[in-house]
Write an enzyme that holds these catalytic residues in place. Structure first.
Site, PDB file in Angstrom:
ATOM      1  N   ASP A 272       2.213   6.195  -7.785  1.00 18.59           N
ATOM      2  CA  ASP A 272       0.996   5.516  -8.240  1.00 18.59           C
ATOM      3  C   ASP A 272      -0.003   6.452  -8.890  1.00 18.59           C
ATOM      4  OD1 ASP A 272       1.994   3.112  -7.076  1.00 18.59           O
ATOM      5  OD2 ASP A 272       1.244   3.786  -5.136  1.00 18.59           O
TER       6      ASP A 272
ATOM      7  N   GLN B 156       7.895   6.403  -8.899  1.00 18.32           N
ATOM      8  CA  GLN B 156       7.451   7.012  -7.638  1.00 18.32           C
ATOM      9  C   GLN B 156       6.982   8.461  -7.895  1.00 18.32           C
ATOM     10  OE1 GLN B 156      10.899   5.441  -7.354  1.00 18.32           O
ATOM     11  NE2 GLN B 156       9.699   3.595  -7.133  1.00 18.32           N
TER      12      GLN B 156
ATOM     13  N   LYS C 134       1.496   6.857 -14.062  1.00 13.81           N
ATOM     14  CA  LYS C 134       2.553   7.241 -15.016  1.00 13.81           C
ATOM     15  C   LYS C 134       2.728   6.188 -16.104  1.00 13.81           C
ATOM     16  CE  LYS C 134       5.458   7.494 -11.611  1.00 13.81           C
ATOM     17  NZ  LYS C 134       4.546   7.381 -10.471  1.00 13.81           N
TER      18      LYS C 134
ATOM     19  N   GLY D 110       5.902  -0.154  -9.913  1.00 12.43           N
ATOM     20  CA  GLY D 110       5.114  -1.164 -10.607  1.00 12.43           C
ATOM     21  C   GLY D 110       4.095  -0.478 -11.472  1.00 12.43           C
ATOM     22  N   HIS D 111       4.101  -0.820 -12.725  1.00 15.65           N
ATOM     23  CA  HIS D 111       3.090  -0.269 -13.605  1.00 15.65           C
ATOM     24  C   HIS D 111       2.254  -1.435 -14.092  1.00 15.65           C
ATOM     25  CE1 HIS D 111       5.003   3.492 -13.443  1.00 15.65           C
ATOM     26  NE2 HIS D 111       5.967   3.249 -14.306  1.00 15.65           N
TER      27      HIS D 111
HETATM   28  P1  IMP Z   1      11.166   1.998  -0.794  1.00 13.64           P
HETATM   29  O1  IMP Z   1      11.268   2.744  -2.072  1.00 13.64           O
HETATM   30  O2  IMP Z   1      10.811   0.543  -0.961  1.00 13.64           O
HETATM   31  O3  IMP Z   1      12.368   2.186   0.068  1.00 13.64           O
HETATM   32  O4  IMP Z   1       9.940   2.612   0.050  1.00 13.64           O
HETATM   33  C1  IMP Z   1       9.976   3.917   0.580  1.00 13.64           C
HETATM   34  C2  IMP Z   1       8.602   4.569   0.537  1.00 13.64           C
HETATM   35  O5  IMP Z   1       8.253   4.852  -0.817  1.00 13.64           O
HETATM   36  C3  IMP Z   1       7.469   3.699   1.076  1.00 13.64           C
HETATM   37  O6  IMP Z   1       6.506   4.517   1.694  1.00 13.64           O
HETATM   38  C4  IMP Z   1       6.890   3.067  -0.159  1.00 13.64           C
HETATM   39  O7  IMP Z   1       5.544   2.682   0.004  1.00 13.64           O
HETATM   40  C5  IMP Z   1       7.031   4.207  -1.149  1.00 13.64           C
HETATM   41  N1  IMP Z   1       7.127   3.760  -2.534  1.00 13.64           N
HETATM   42  C6  IMP Z   1       8.212   3.230  -3.140  1.00 13.64           C
HETATM   43  N2  IMP Z   1       7.944   2.960  -4.434  1.00 13.64           N
HETATM   44  C7  IMP Z   1       6.687   3.355  -4.646  1.00 13.64           C
HETATM   45  C8  IMP Z   1       5.854   3.368  -5.825  1.00 13.64           C
HETATM   46  O8  IMP Z   1       6.241   2.979  -6.924  1.00 13.64           O
HETATM   47  N3  IMP Z   1       4.591   3.852  -5.631  1.00 13.64           N
HETATM   48  C9  IMP Z   1       4.153   4.331  -4.443  1.00 13.64           C
HETATM   49  N4  IMP Z   1       4.908   4.342  -3.345  1.00 13.64           N
HETATM   50  C10 IMP Z   1       6.154   3.861  -3.441  1.00 13.64           C
END
Ligand code: IMP
Length: 431
Positions: free
Chosen positions: A13, A222, A16, A40-41
């Site tokens: 977040d 991420q 990007k 998510g953007h």
């Molecule tokens: P997962 O990717 O849904 O398995 O989540 C694993 C961890 O990564 C969690 O703490 C999520 O909140 C974090 N996470 C996954 N995708 C994002 C993102 O795009 N932005 C911020 N945190 C993310």
């Protein structure tokens, strides 16, 4: 011709999407290499909000937009996303999906929730999009790929195996398994039919494009601290979010990547569980959350907020070979009397300016701050003047803050973003 990688150097977040959007205009192709609908953007186009989760944000710049082989894709959500993008008037014919990307099924999503529940107090706080379980299947060599959605016999055979295997896992958790092979085959064949025109061999496409001197932008998802190897394991996502994942997830040889942009916010946020040494649970944390609109694009969860942590960002700069910084949301800090920046950790009474070697130590890390004077909340007009001066007219306190970040990280700040809109950015700022 060069390829440019855009990588988050915090916990995700970092903004990007906006940086990709800005750079996309001077590139031909935008690629996503890893992750899936966990990302998510949010893009603001003529004051309208468009959220993209799986399609690279270059789509709104009319660029070829590739979902790379390293991604895990939810085809149902993808079709709905493509519908939204089309409603905004953008050309979805620019989308290309790797035939090798893996498919997220509804049982992956359900398992994500079941496994989180089983972890109890140690839950990761995932986005519940099925990311982890889909990557488990990929690595276990039982995953289903996008190309499989185009072949009824193969799909039926593979889903048949999955239904048996997952049924056993669900029953071990004492959960009913309500997915029928025939229903899944029918549903996913239909997605395959609707997506078939986009599914191609993106590796060959990209290599040929690079050979023809096309310019490629690699959009990370991420952040580096969520990398499955290098992040705050186990509180990470299930893919390599750092430069290695960008390369393997797109099929681009590293020799083409000449620029690596590290994107970071002027403060830190994190969604989900895991260590966060500079987290603020006070009124300043609340200030950052409200003013910075810190709510997840995918889950709408409030993001945890804290001061800038240069220890983590420096580690990410070194790990990724970052060549320049894009600093975002600098406007959010305006109005604070004092601003802290973490420059070291104290762990068991010892000081460190590098990441703790053990994940357990990370939990114990206490931030050591350098404190800066704040600057006033700047109006749109004042920011416009600063932009006109290429940064020269910025408050001297802000300039001091930025100079320190540059010096600490050892790479220049080449982009300074001060709002969600495309035009709210200063390129090559004079700090
Ligand atoms: P997962 O990717 O849904 O398995 O989540 C694993 C961890 O990564 C969690 O703490 C999520 O909140 C974090 N996470 C996954 N995708 C994002 C993102 O795009 N932005 C911020 N945190 C993310």
């Amino acid at each position: 011709m060069p390829a440019i990688a855009i990588i988050g150097i915090q916990f995700g977040d970092e903004g990007k999407g906006k940086i990709t959007d800005v750079l996309a205009s001077s590139n031909d192709i935008v690629v996503r290499s890893q992750g899936g609908p966990n990302a998510g953007h949010t893009l603001f186009i003529k004051n309208l909000k468009l959220s993209v989760h799986q399609v690279p944000s270059g789509i709104v710049r009319d660029k070829i937009s590739i979902l790379g082989n390293g991604m895990v894709i939810n085809p149902k959500l993808l079709l709905s996303e493509l519908g939204d993008i089309e409603k905004f008037g953008f050309r979805v014919s620019n989308v290309k999906i790797s035939h090798k990307a893996h498919v997220i099924f509804p049982y992956h999503q359900e398992l994500d929730g079941i496994e989180e529940e089983a972890k109890g107090a140690n839950k990761i706080g995932t986005t519940k999009q099925g990311i982890g379980p889909a990557y488990i299947d990929k690595v276990a060599r039982s995953g289903i790929r996008m190309e499989d959605l185009l072949n009824e016999d193969i799909l039926a055979q593979k889903i048949g195996v999955q239904v048996k295997m997952k049924g056993k896992i669900f029953s071990a958790y004492n959960k009913p398994f309500e997915y029928k092979k025939e229903d899944l085959v029918k549903e996913f064949l239909e997605y395959g039919k609707n997506l078939s025109k986009y599914i191609v061999d993106t590796d060959s496409y990209l290599i040929n494009a690079l050979k023809k001197k096309k310019r490629v932008l690699l959009e990370g998802a991420q952040g580096s601290l969520l990398d499955v190897d290098h992040g705050t394991y186990p509180f990470v996502t299930s893919s390599n979010t750092t430069i290695g994942g960008i390369i393997s997830g797109s099929g681009i040889p590293p020799k083409y990547i000449t620029q690596i942009v590290g994107v970071m916010k002027a403060y830190t946020t994190r969604v989900g569980s895991g260590p966060f040494p500079t987290e603020l649970k006070d009124n300043i944390g609340e200030f950052l959350q409200k003013k910075g609109r810190e709510f997840g694009t995918t889950t709408n969860r409030p993001r945890r907020c804290g001061w800038e942590d240069l220890v983590i960002s420096k580690a990410a700069v070194d790990l990724n070979g970052v060549t320049e910084i894009a600093l975002t949301k600098v406007d959010t800090l305006g109005g604070l009397e004092k601003i802290n920046v973490c420059i070291e950790y104290e762990i068991d009474k010892k000081k460190y300016n590098t990441l703790p070697t053990s994940a357990y130590d990370f939990e114990k890390a206490k931030p050591i701050y350098k404190t800066f004077d704040g600057w006033k909340d700047l109006s749109e007009e004042e920011w416009n003047k600063i932009k006109k001066s290429k940064g020269k007219d910025m408050p001297k306190q802000l300039s001091k803050y930025l100079k320190f970040i540059e010096h600490y990280l050892g790479v220049p700040i080449k982009m300074l973003s001060y709002g969600p809109r495309r035009d709210q950015i200063i390129l090559n700022p004079k700090i």
